[in-house]
Design a protein around this motif. Sequence first.
Motif, PDB file in Angstrom:
ATOM      1  N   GLN A 194      37.363 -15.798 -35.359  1.00 54.92           N
ATOM      2  CA  GLN A 194      37.496 -15.673 -36.842  1.00 54.92           C
ATOM      3  C   GLN A 194      36.568 -14.775 -37.284  1.00 54.92           C
ATOM      4  O   GLN A 194      36.905 -13.798 -38.242  1.00 54.92           O
ATOM      5  N   ARG A 195      35.449 -14.867 -37.035  1.00 54.75           N
ATOM      6  CA  ARG A 195      34.251 -13.948 -37.534  1.00 54.75           C
ATOM      7  C   ARG A 195      34.391 -12.316 -36.964  1.00 54.75           C
ATOM      8  O   ARG A 195      34.272 -11.568 -37.803  1.00 54.75           O
ATOM      9  N   THR A 196      35.083 -12.397 -35.745  1.00 51.19           N
ATOM     10  CA  THR A 196      35.200 -11.148 -35.395  1.00 51.19           C
ATOM     11  C   THR A 196      36.117 -10.636 -36.097  1.00 51.19           C
ATOM     12  O   THR A 196      36.248  -9.242 -36.325  1.00 51.19           O
ATOM     13  N   LEU A 197      37.375 -11.069 -36.425  1.00 49.96           N
ATOM     14  CA  LEU A 197      38.621 -10.711 -37.021  1.00 49.96           C
ATOM     15  C   LEU A 197      38.368 -10.353 -38.504  1.00 49.96           C
ATOM     16  O   LEU A 197      38.538  -9.289 -39.086  1.00 49.96           O
ATOM     17  N   TYR A 198      37.762 -11.416 -39.075  1.00 48.63           N
ATOM     18  CA  TYR A 198      37.745 -11.372 -40.567  1.00 48.63           C
ATOM     19  C   TYR A 198      36.304 -11.287 -41.328  1.00 48.63           C
ATOM     20  O   TYR A 198      36.439 -11.212 -42.414  1.00 48.63           O
ATOM     21  N   GLY A 199      35.474 -11.183 -40.383  1.00 50.51           N
ATOM     22  CA  GLY A 199      33.967 -10.777 -40.907  1.00 50.51           C
ATOM     23  C   GLY A 199      33.198 -11.998 -41.444  1.00 50.51           C
ATOM     24  O   GLY A 199      32.263 -12.338 -40.920  1.00 50.51           O
ATOM     25  N   ASP A 200      33.712 -12.882 -42.357  1.00 57.46           N
ATOM     26  CA  ASP A 200      33.100 -13.944 -42.605  1.00 57.46           C
ATOM     27  C   ASP A 200      33.764 -15.239 -42.431  1.00 57.46           C
ATOM     28  O   ASP A 200      34.824 -15.322 -43.209  1.00 57.46           O
ATOM     29  N   GLN A 201      33.316 -16.023 -41.685  1.00 63.07           N
ATOM     30  CA  GLN A 201      34.338 -17.348 -41.227  1.00 63.07           C
ATOM     31  C   GLN A 201      34.432 -18.181 -42.470  1.00 63.07           C
ATOM     32  O   GLN A 201      35.285 -18.762 -42.494  1.00 63.07           O
ATOM     33  N   ALA A 202      33.318 -18.468 -42.855  1.00 68.34           N
ATOM     34  CA  ALA A 202      33.147 -19.396 -43.970  1.00 68.34           C
ATOM     35  C   ALA A 202      34.165 -19.225 -45.124  1.00 68.34           C
ATOM     36  O   ALA A 202      35.051 -19.793 -45.843  1.00 68.34           O
ATOM     37  N   ARG A 203      34.162 -17.735 -45.594  1.00 72.74           N
ATOM     38  CA  ARG A 203      35.020 -17.314 -46.531  1.00 72.74           C
ATOM     39  C   ARG A 203      36.516 -17.260 -46.082  1.00 72.74           C
ATOM     40  O   ARG A 203      37.282 -17.478 -46.741  1.00 72.74           O
ATOM     41  N   TRP A 204      36.702 -16.947 -44.859  1.00 73.06           N
ATOM     42  CA  TRP A 204      38.104 -17.024 -44.470  1.00 73.06           C
ATOM     43  C   TRP A 204      38.423 -18.302 -44.320  1.00 73.06           C
ATOM     44  O   TRP A 204      39.722 -18.788 -44.761  1.00 73.06           O
ATOM     45  N   PHE A 205      37.812 -19.402 -44.013  1.00 79.81           N
ATOM     46  CA  PHE A 205      38.077 -20.795 -43.855  1.00 79.81           C
ATOM     47  C   PHE A 205      38.604 -21.001 -45.241  1.00 79.81           C
ATOM     48  O   PHE A 205      39.775 -21.746 -45.144  1.00 79.81           O
ATOM     49  N   ARG A 206      37.836 -20.895 -46.436  1.00 79.20           N
ATOM     50  CA  ARG A 206      38.115 -21.482 -47.687  1.00 79.20           C
ATOM     51  C   ARG A 206      39.380 -20.653 -48.127  1.00 79.20           C
ATOM     52  O   ARG A 206      40.188 -21.510 -48.890  1.00 79.20           O
ATOM     53  N   ALA A 207      39.470 -19.396 -47.998  1.00 73.69           N
ATOM     54  CA  ALA A 207      40.703 -18.749 -48.434  1.00 73.69           C
ATOM     55  C   ALA A 207      42.262 -19.128 -47.586  1.00 73.69           C
ATOM     56  O   ALA A 207      43.095 -19.175 -48.284  1.00 73.69           O
ATOM     57  N   SER A 208      41.942 -19.282 -46.417  1.00 73.65           N
ATOM     58  CA  SER A 208      43.037 -19.689 -45.764  1.00 73.65           C
ATOM     59  C   SER A 208      43.495 -21.067 -46.097  1.00 73.65           C
ATOM     60  O   SER A 208      44.821 -21.590 -46.153  1.00 73.65           O
ATOM     61  N   VAL A 209      42.459 -22.058 -46.270  1.00 77.06           N
ATOM     62  CA  VAL A 209      43.020 -23.521 -46.495  1.00 77.06           C
ATOM     63  C   VAL A 209      43.947 -23.403 -47.874  1.00 77.06           C
ATOM     64  O   VAL A 209      44.608 -24.068 -47.939  1.00 77.06           O
ATOM     65  N   ALA A 210      43.132 -22.681 -48.820  1.00 80.11           N
ATOM     66  CA  ALA A 210      43.886 -22.482 -49.989  1.00 80.11           C
ATOM     67  C   ALA A 210      45.043 -21.780 -50.185  1.00 80.11           C
ATOM     68  O   ALA A 210      46.099 -22.440 -50.518  1.00 80.11           O
ATOM     69  N   VAL A 211      45.193 -20.761 -49.325  1.00 84.12           N
ATOM     70  CA  VAL A 211      46.599 -20.115 -49.261  1.00 84.12           C
ATOM     71  C   VAL A 211      47.589 -20.910 -48.612  1.00 84.12           C
ATOM     72  O   VAL A 211      48.804 -20.764 -49.099  1.00 84.12           O
TER      73      VAL A 211
END
Length: 329
Positions: A194-211
Amino acid sequence: MRTARFVSTVALSMCVAATVAGCADGAGRNDAGESRPVPRSARAQDDLLKSAESALVRRCLTERKVTPPPTPSGSANGTGAGAAEDRGSAPRREFPYGIDDPVWAAEHGFGGAARNAGPARGAGAGDAPSAPRAQQTRQARQAPQGQMTGKRAAEQQRRLADALFGTGRRELSTRTATGYVVRANSDGCLAAAQRTLYGDQARWFRASVAVNNLQAVTHRRVTRDTAYRAVLARWSRCIAPVEKAEDPGELRSAWQRRAHDLEPREATALQQRYAVAEARCVRSTDLARTGAALEKRRAADVRAEYAGQIADHRRMRERGLRIAVRHGL
């Protein structure tokens, strides 16, 4: 995280699909320098991101000298074991506010809706947040084991799960709008992908859970709407001669209790009887139509309320799609 119900992570909610479809149009070049377009449809984009994430995870597991789980045959296009199982059961149909097709109910009973218990009392079905760890742990347990048994097999499964999801305290945590807390580690192969694809894993985690839980948020608000509750009360009175139930979810629970000691044929007949009664009452009270109309308004409100997270999620998806195309993942 252990919960009784999960929001499907196979596809984005209808709210998100409308937001992200076609947003990452363009082309990239793979590692061989060949031009490759970014797919336009939301579903094709989802498939590409899943494929890219899977490839990165498997590469990471190999580097850590952990045997990756087998790739399910046809998993990318819905022709794998899960799809085959679905073909052997009732056709997939969504009835988020109760079955409204008596003919379908007479043939299939509750069908897939029996597993997805419709509008539950006080909340919508599927309020629980998405749980990728639970799903992927099941995949991890399918790793080839040959003749391994007992402690050796358990040790390999543990090593695979640890490598996939990380170990120790789960550093990432976020709370969904429906009240569930979702946690994840940041040191496993999934986090690295996820870090490789999206850059910031923590940010991706929060956004994807919400979405990924916007549909659950919308559904919950609909089922708590006073207009919906009023129609639901009429449905409850309609169904009372067959079974006392406050909502379709409670009707299915009543069927499961009664069917527990019945022969399979009798249980099926009872299910079909209850399902037809549900559908007729949904039709006569306009329960499903009321829910669908309210959902349109509530979905718009939810999209506006979560516009920041949706936009953040879209930007990171676009980054992931570009990287997947560029590196031929």
